[in-house]
Design a protein around this motif. Sequence first.
Motif, PDB file in Angstrom:
ATOM      1  N   ALA A  86     -16.783  18.152  42.613  1.00  0.00           N
ATOM      2  CA  ALA A  86     -17.044  17.187  41.536  1.00  0.00           C
ATOM      3  C   ALA A  86     -17.329  17.889  40.219  1.00  0.00           C
ATOM      4  O   ALA A  86     -16.793  17.499  39.179  1.00  0.00           O
ATOM      5  CB  ALA A  86     -18.215  16.286  41.917  1.00  0.00           C
ATOM      6  N   VAL A  87     -18.149  18.939  40.246  1.00  0.00           N
ATOM      7  CA  VAL A  87     -18.512  19.584  38.988  1.00  0.00           C
ATOM      8  C   VAL A  87     -17.433  20.532  38.479  1.00  0.00           C
ATOM      9  O   VAL A  87     -17.352  20.791  37.284  1.00  0.00           O
ATOM     10  CB  VAL A  87     -19.875  20.319  39.065  1.00  0.00           C
ATOM     11  N   GLU A  88     -16.603  21.062  39.376  1.00  0.00           N
ATOM     12  CA  GLU A  88     -15.569  22.000  38.943  1.00  0.00           C
ATOM     13  C   GLU A  88     -14.257  21.326  38.579  1.00  0.00           C
ATOM     14  O   GLU A  88     -13.474  21.885  37.826  1.00  0.00           O
ATOM     15  CB  GLU A  88     -15.328  23.066  40.031  1.00  0.00           C
ATOM     16  N   TYR A  95     -16.073  11.451  37.273  1.00  0.00           N
ATOM     17  CA  TYR A  95     -16.620  11.335  38.616  1.00  0.00           C
ATOM     18  C   TYR A  95     -17.553  10.134  38.744  1.00  0.00           C
ATOM     19  O   TYR A  95     -17.680   9.537  39.799  1.00  0.00           O
ATOM     20  CB  TYR A  95     -17.358  12.622  39.000  1.00  0.00           C
ATOM     21  N   GLY A  96     -18.233   9.808  37.655  1.00  0.00           N
ATOM     22  CA  GLY A  96     -19.155   8.678  37.662  1.00  0.00           C
ATOM     23  C   GLY A  96     -20.566   9.036  38.055  1.00  0.00           C
ATOM     24  O   GLY A  96     -21.345   8.183  38.462  1.00  0.00           O
ATOM     25  N   ALA A  97     -20.911  10.334  37.926  1.00  0.00           N
ATOM     26  CA  ALA A  97     -22.263  10.764  38.296  1.00  0.00           C
ATOM     27  C   ALA A  97     -22.566  12.104  37.651  1.00  0.00           C
ATOM     28  O   ALA A  97     -21.659  12.865  37.318  1.00  0.00           O
ATOM     29  CB  ALA A  97     -22.401  10.890  39.807  1.00  0.00           C
ATOM     30  N   LEU A  98     -23.844  12.363  37.480  1.00  0.00           N
ATOM     31  CA  LEU A  98     -24.322  13.669  37.025  1.00  0.00           C
ATOM     32  C   LEU A  98     -24.912  14.405  38.217  1.00  0.00           C
ATOM     33  O   LEU A  98     -25.665  13.819  38.994  1.00  0.00           O
ATOM     34  CB  LEU A  98     -25.416  13.499  35.960  1.00  0.00           C
ATOM     35  N   HIS A  99     -24.573  15.656  38.345  1.00  0.00           N
ATOM     36  CA  HIS A  99     -25.159  16.498  39.391  1.00  0.00           C
ATOM     37  C   HIS A  99     -26.070  17.503  38.711  1.00  0.00           C
ATOM     38  O   HIS A  99     -25.610  18.318  37.914  1.00  0.00           O
ATOM     39  CB  HIS A  99     -24.065  17.225  40.178  1.00  0.00           C
ATOM     40  N   ALA A 100     -27.363  17.456  39.019  1.00  0.00           N
ATOM     41  CA  ALA A 100     -28.326  18.375  38.410  1.00  0.00           C
ATOM     42  C   ALA A 100     -27.996  19.809  38.822  1.00  0.00           C
ATOM     43  O   ALA A 100     -27.498  20.067  39.918  1.00  0.00           O
ATOM     44  CB  ALA A 100     -29.749  18.023  38.844  1.00  0.00           C
ATOM     45  N   GLU A 101     -28.284  20.728  37.917  1.00  0.00           N
ATOM     46  CA  GLU A 101     -27.960  22.132  38.158  1.00  0.00           C
ATOM     47  C   GLU A 101     -28.645  22.673  39.410  1.00  0.00           C
ATOM     48  O   GLU A 101     -28.081  23.515  40.110  1.00  0.00           O
ATOM     49  CB  GLU A 101     -28.306  22.987  36.938  1.00  0.00           C
ATOM     50  N   ASP A 102     -29.846  22.193  39.743  1.00  0.00           N
ATOM     51  CA  ASP A 102     -30.508  22.682  40.953  1.00  0.00           C
ATOM     52  C   ASP A 102     -29.709  22.349  42.205  1.00  0.00           C
ATOM     53  O   ASP A 102     -29.579  23.175  43.115  1.00  0.00           O
ATOM     54  CB  ASP A 102     -31.953  22.175  41.061  1.00  0.00           C
ATOM     55  N   LEU A 103     -29.110  21.162  42.247  1.00  0.00           N
ATOM     56  CA  LEU A 103     -28.286  20.766  43.393  1.00  0.00           C
ATOM     57  C   LEU A 103     -27.001  21.592  43.447  1.00  0.00           C
ATOM     58  O   LEU A 103     -26.616  22.089  44.506  1.00  0.00           O
ATOM     59  CB  LEU A 103     -27.963  19.271  43.317  1.00  0.00           C
ATOM     60  N   VAL A 104     -26.360  21.757  42.311  1.00  0.00           N
ATOM     61  CA  VAL A 104     -25.124  22.540  42.255  1.00  0.00           C
ATOM     62  C   VAL A 104     -25.409  23.984  42.660  1.00  0.00           C
ATOM     63  O   VAL A 104     -24.671  24.579  43.454  1.00  0.00           O
ATOM     64  CB  VAL A 104     -24.487  22.465  40.849  1.00  0.00           C
TER      65      VAL A 104
END
Length: 123
Positions: A86-88, A95-104
């Motif tokens: 999703a982030v790459e 995507y319809g969402a934010l993924h926090a850097e800690d999760l990534v």
Amino acid sequence: MAIPREPNGRPLTFYSLSLDAAIDYGRQALAEGLNVAIKDWDLRDSITYRSFQESPTLVKYWAVEISENDSAMGYRSTSAHHVIEAVEQMSPEEYGALHAEDLVAFCRDYYSKLGTHSSDVSS
């Protein structure tokens, strides 16, 4: 304090104006191994305004929904490689969402420890 339950054993949903109180209830449920969803709700006056659509929002409040039988498969789970994909491969808007850097970072670190590169999991 244990999460209160209905006579049939179903955990009670908790409603509050206080986000802190909602989070505390959710944490207690998580400590008991239960599933938690915290949602914001609108409080409205449908007597004076005769419908929810016409009524202004009086206040936002919080609902803490607790369950114990929801499957960990499906909508309550995702694979770590999906987060990386999703982030790459997409913007948050696509995507319809934010993924926090800690999760990534956790996902990347997980695959790094396995010797798998993100390009291997995001294809």
